[in-house]
Write a protein that holds these residues in place. Sequence first.
Motif, PDB file in Angstrom:
ATOM      1  N   ILE A  49       4.538 -16.380 -63.753  1.00  0.00           N
ATOM      2  CA  ILE A  49       5.225 -16.825 -62.539  1.00  0.00           C
ATOM      3  C   ILE A  49       6.696 -16.451 -62.648  1.00  0.00           C
ATOM      4  CG2 ILE A  49       5.941 -18.864 -61.204  1.00  0.00           C
ATOM      5  CD1 ILE A  49       3.289 -20.126 -61.923  1.00  0.00           C
ATOM      6  N   ALA A  50       7.253 -15.944 -61.538  1.00  0.00           N
ATOM      7  CA  ALA A  50       8.673 -15.610 -61.500  1.00  0.00           C
ATOM      8  C   ALA A  50       9.442 -16.772 -60.877  1.00  0.00           C
ATOM      9  CB  ALA A  50       8.901 -14.341 -60.690  1.00  0.00           C
ATOM     10  N   LEU A  51      10.546 -17.120 -61.510  1.00  0.00           N
ATOM     11  CA  LEU A  51      11.402 -18.191 -61.008  1.00  0.00           C
ATOM     12  C   LEU A  51      12.823 -17.672 -60.862  1.00  0.00           C
ATOM     13  CD1 LEU A  51      10.287 -21.136 -63.330  1.00  0.00           C
ATOM     14  CD2 LEU A  51       9.646 -20.802 -60.940  1.00  0.00           C
ATOM     15  N   ARG A  52      13.498 -18.160 -59.862  1.00  0.00           N
ATOM     16  CA  ARG A  52      14.917 -17.845 -59.683  1.00  0.00           C
ATOM     17  C   ARG A  52      15.748 -18.576 -60.740  1.00  0.00           C
ATOM     18  NH1 ARG A  52      15.936 -13.473 -56.686  1.00  0.00           N
ATOM     19  NH2 ARG A  52      14.534 -13.424 -54.920  1.00  0.00           N
ATOM     20  N   ARG A  53      16.919 -18.044 -61.006  1.00  0.00           N
ATOM     21  CA  ARG A  53      17.814 -18.612 -62.018  1.00  0.00           C
ATOM     22  C   ARG A  53      18.085 -20.090 -61.745  1.00  0.00           C
ATOM     23  NH1 ARG A  53      22.294 -15.012 -62.213  1.00  0.00           N
ATOM     24  NH2 ARG A  53      20.882 -13.765 -63.421  1.00  0.00           N
ATOM     25  N   GLU A  54      18.272 -20.423 -60.475  1.00  0.00           N
ATOM     26  CA  GLU A  54      18.563 -21.814 -60.112  1.00  0.00           C
ATOM     27  C   GLU A  54      17.448 -22.753 -60.569  1.00  0.00           C
ATOM     28  OE1 GLU A  54      19.775 -22.370 -56.069  1.00  0.00           O
ATOM     29  OE2 GLU A  54      19.034 -24.414 -56.053  1.00  0.00           O
ATOM     30  N   ALA A  55      16.188 -22.330 -60.384  1.00  0.00           N
ATOM     31  CA  ALA A  55      15.064 -23.161 -60.836  1.00  0.00           C
ATOM     32  C   ALA A  55      15.045 -23.236 -62.360  1.00  0.00           C
ATOM     33  CB  ALA A  55      13.751 -22.601 -60.303  1.00  0.00           C
ATOM     34  N   GLY A  56      15.343 -22.111 -63.017  1.00  0.00           N
ATOM     35  CA  GLY A  56      15.350 -22.083 -64.480  1.00  0.00           C
ATOM     36  C   GLY A  56      16.403 -22.992 -65.089  1.00  0.00           C
ATOM     37  N   ARG A  57      17.505 -23.171 -64.370  1.00  0.00           N
ATOM     38  CA  ARG A  57      18.573 -24.060 -64.875  1.00  0.00           C
ATOM     39  C   ARG A  57      18.128 -25.521 -64.885  1.00  0.00           C
ATOM     40  NH1 ARG A  57      22.654 -21.503 -61.143  1.00  0.00           N
ATOM     41  NH2 ARG A  57      23.270 -19.661 -62.270  1.00  0.00           N
ATOM     42  N   ALA A  58      17.176 -25.854 -64.041  1.00  0.00           N
ATOM     43  CA  ALA A  58      16.726 -27.246 -63.931  1.00  0.00           C
ATOM     44  C   ALA A  58      15.640 -27.604 -64.940  1.00  0.00           C
ATOM     45  CB  ALA A  58      16.211 -27.506 -62.516  1.00  0.00           C
ATOM     46  N   ILE A  59      15.182 -26.619 -65.722  1.00  0.00           N
ATOM     47  CA  ILE A  59      14.111 -26.858 -66.690  1.00  0.00           C
ATOM     48  C   ILE A  59      14.723 -26.845 -68.092  1.00  0.00           C
ATOM     49  CG2 ILE A  59      11.920 -26.007 -67.588  1.00  0.00           C
ATOM     50  CD1 ILE A  59      11.689 -24.496 -64.815  1.00  0.00           C
ATOM     51  N   LEU A  60      14.640 -27.956 -68.780  1.00  0.00           N
ATOM     52  CA  LEU A  60      15.205 -28.057 -70.127  1.00  0.00           C
ATOM     53  C   LEU A  60      14.141 -27.692 -71.157  1.00  0.00           C
ATOM     54  CD1 LEU A  60      17.275 -31.328 -69.733  1.00  0.00           C
ATOM     55  CD2 LEU A  60      18.028 -28.952 -69.487  1.00  0.00           C
TER      56      LEU A  60
END
Length: 85
Positions: A65-76
């Motif tokens: 799955i591809a995620l935008r950087r903004e979504a990736g920042r919210a995943i610790l």
Amino acid sequence: MQTERVLPLSDLPVGESGTVVGLEAHGPARQRLLDLGLVPGTRVEVLRKSPGGDPVAFRFRGAVIALRREAGRAILIRPEKRERG
């Protein structure tokens, strides 16, 4: 005593992996990540970045799955320790 290193998924380099330890998203964005299966304990591998660096492809739970950087920042993530060899 050493504390465990935790960082946003967006900071994990290509080829590395880690385990989800929490989400900082709220509302519909949080629900979308949970619906994708990004719950604590999920192992995530960074596969590749687009030429512009966004989005990024991740593998988890047998899916890519591809995620935008903004979504990736919210995943610790707690990065996996790399063995030296």
